[in-house]
Design a protein around this motif. Structure first.
Motif, PDB file in Angstrom:
ATOM      1  N   UNK A  93       0.819  -1.218   0.000  1.00 43.93           N
ATOM      2  CA  UNK A  93       0.000   0.000   0.000  1.00 43.93           C
ATOM      3  C   UNK A  93       0.856   1.273   0.000  1.00 43.93           C
ATOM      4  N   UNK A  94       2.175   1.107  -0.098  1.00 45.74           N
ATOM      5  CA  UNK A  94       3.063   2.262  -0.184  1.00 45.74           C
ATOM      6  C   UNK A  94       3.269   2.999   1.119  1.00 45.74           C
ATOM      7  N   UNK A  95       3.084   2.291   2.235  1.00 41.75           N
ATOM      8  CA  UNK A  95       3.230   2.938   3.540  1.00 41.75           C
ATOM      9  C   UNK A  95       4.680   2.811   4.029  1.00 41.75           C
ATOM     10  N   UNK A  96       5.583   3.353   3.243  1.00 45.33           N
ATOM     11  CA  UNK A  96       7.003   3.224   3.559  1.00 45.33           C
ATOM     12  C   UNK A  96       7.438   4.142   4.701  1.00 45.33           C
ATOM     13  N   UNK A  97       6.540   5.031   5.119  1.00 48.40           N
ATOM     14  CA  UNK A  97       6.872   5.965   6.197  1.00 48.40           C
ATOM     15  C   UNK A  97       6.676   5.355   7.579  1.00 48.40           C
ATOM     16  N   UNK A  98       6.117   4.142   7.651  1.00 52.64           N
ATOM     17  CA  UNK A  98       5.796   3.525   8.943  1.00 52.64           C
ATOM     18  C   UNK A  98       6.954   2.660   9.416  1.00 52.64           C
ATOM     19  N   UNK A  99       7.401   2.911  10.648  1.00 52.20           N
ATOM     20  CA  UNK A  99       8.422   2.069  11.262  1.00 52.20           C
ATOM     21  C   UNK A  99       7.722   0.905  11.960  1.00 52.20           C
ATOM     22  N   UNK A 100       8.055  -0.323  11.542  1.00 48.41           N
ATOM     23  CA  UNK A 100       7.370  -1.521  12.025  1.00 48.41           C
ATOM     24  C   UNK A 100       8.254  -2.281  13.001  1.00 48.41           C
ATOM     25  N   UNK A 101       7.643  -2.710  14.115  1.00 49.09           N
ATOM     26  CA  UNK A 101       8.401  -3.453  15.126  1.00 49.09           C
ATOM     27  C   UNK A 101       7.491  -4.474  15.804  1.00 49.09           C
ATOM     28  N   UNK A 102       8.004  -5.675  16.045  1.00 45.71           N
ATOM     29  CA  UNK A 102       7.252  -6.665  16.820  1.00 45.71           C
ATOM     30  C   UNK A 102       7.638  -6.548  18.287  1.00 45.71           C
ATOM     31  N   UNK A 103       6.660  -6.731  19.161  1.00 43.95           N
ATOM     32  CA  UNK A 103       6.926  -6.733  20.593  1.00 43.95           C
ATOM     33  C   UNK A 103       7.274  -8.156  21.027  1.00 43.95           C
ATOM     34  N   UNK A 104       7.766  -8.287  22.253  1.00 45.63           N
ATOM     35  CA  UNK A 104       8.145  -9.592  22.792  1.00 45.63           C
ATOM     36  C   UNK A 104       7.515  -9.790  24.159  1.00 45.63           C
TER      37      UNK A 104
END
Length: 260
Positions: free
Chosen positions: A239-250
């Protein structure tokens, strides 16, 4: 005003996040023991004695394990709705003093405006939060079986979002340790979001203002962090959302603190 957010832990065995502004310190849920919460706060140089309050999404044990001790030993204000309070007191067999909010209403907690809204989950009166701070808005969506238009509307203003990505559907269906009734509950409309459902949610609420996306409440048995990350990352790319920083929690360790 600086704002700091630390996901102290998120998963099927415990959920807790810490939000700090210049004058306000809030826990969102208390799904670990007080000892464990203290230990995790100490990693960022904080202590539970200085909390302004604890916000509770719902009464399931992975969100309230440390609540009684926080209320009784530390006298920290607890904020939840009336049905959640009743369920907590029944579950813990203890009277927990709380400050009641009505689901759908907003209230001030120091410099944070807490907006509450109903979410579809198998608890008495479960809620999500949008926490408005002077530096940006934080959305909390950790336990819900599906996302409706009202939920999307309430979190669309988030600059930071903690979003459930609980399970991979095939891993859940194939899991030998879980009875079919439990699988049906998790997969139901008042259960938990799958990785694909989380990706659908992120696509539906995406804005240019959403900058940080945390994937939370990952199942230890029926998901893998790299799988949840890949499904969401591919959707964000699509969707072109390259501005979002993605992280998984633990579950076992806090995320690094996000400051903005």
């Amino acid at each position: 005003m600086a704002v700091h957010l630390t996901i102290l832990g998120s998963g099927s065995a415990g959920n807790c996040a810490y939000l700090e502004t210049d004058d306000t310190r809030i826990l969102i849920d208390a799904g670990f023991s007080l000892r464990q919460i203290r230990k995790r706060l100490a990693l960022i140089g904080r202590t539970p004695e200085n909390l302004s309050g604890v916000l509770v999404t719902h009464e399931h044990s992975d969100h309230i394990a440390g609540l009684a001790a926080i209320a009784e030993k530390l006298r920290i204000p607890i904020y939840c709705n009336r049905l959640t309070r009743d369920a907590i007191q029944y579950q813990l067999q203890a009277r927990v003093e709380v400050r009641i909010f009505n689901t759908g209403n907003s209230f001030e907690l120091g410099s944070v405006t807490v907006e509450t809204f109903s979410v579809p989950h198998d608890a008495q009166d479960p809620v999500g939060f949008l926490l408005r701070t002077p530096a940006g808005n934080i959305g909390i969506l950790t336990d819900l079986g599906h996302v409706n238009g009202m939920v999307l509307d309430r979190v669309r203003a988030a600059n930071v979002l903690l979003l459930e990505s609980n399970h991979d559907i095939k891993m859940l269906q194939d899991c030998p340790h879980r009875p079919w009734s439990l699988k049906q509950r998790i997969l139901g409309r008042h259960g938990h979001l799958s990785n694909e459902a989380a990706a659908d949610t992120a696509e539906a609420l995406m804005t240019a203002e959403l900058r940080h996306l945390y994937l939370g409440h990952l199942s230890g048995e029926c998901n893998r962090p790299e799988l949840a990350h890949r499904v969401m990352f591919q959707r964000l790319q699509k969707i072109g959302a390259n501005h979002v920083h993605l992280q998984t929690t633990a579950q076992s360790v806090p995320c690094s603190t996000l400051s903005f």
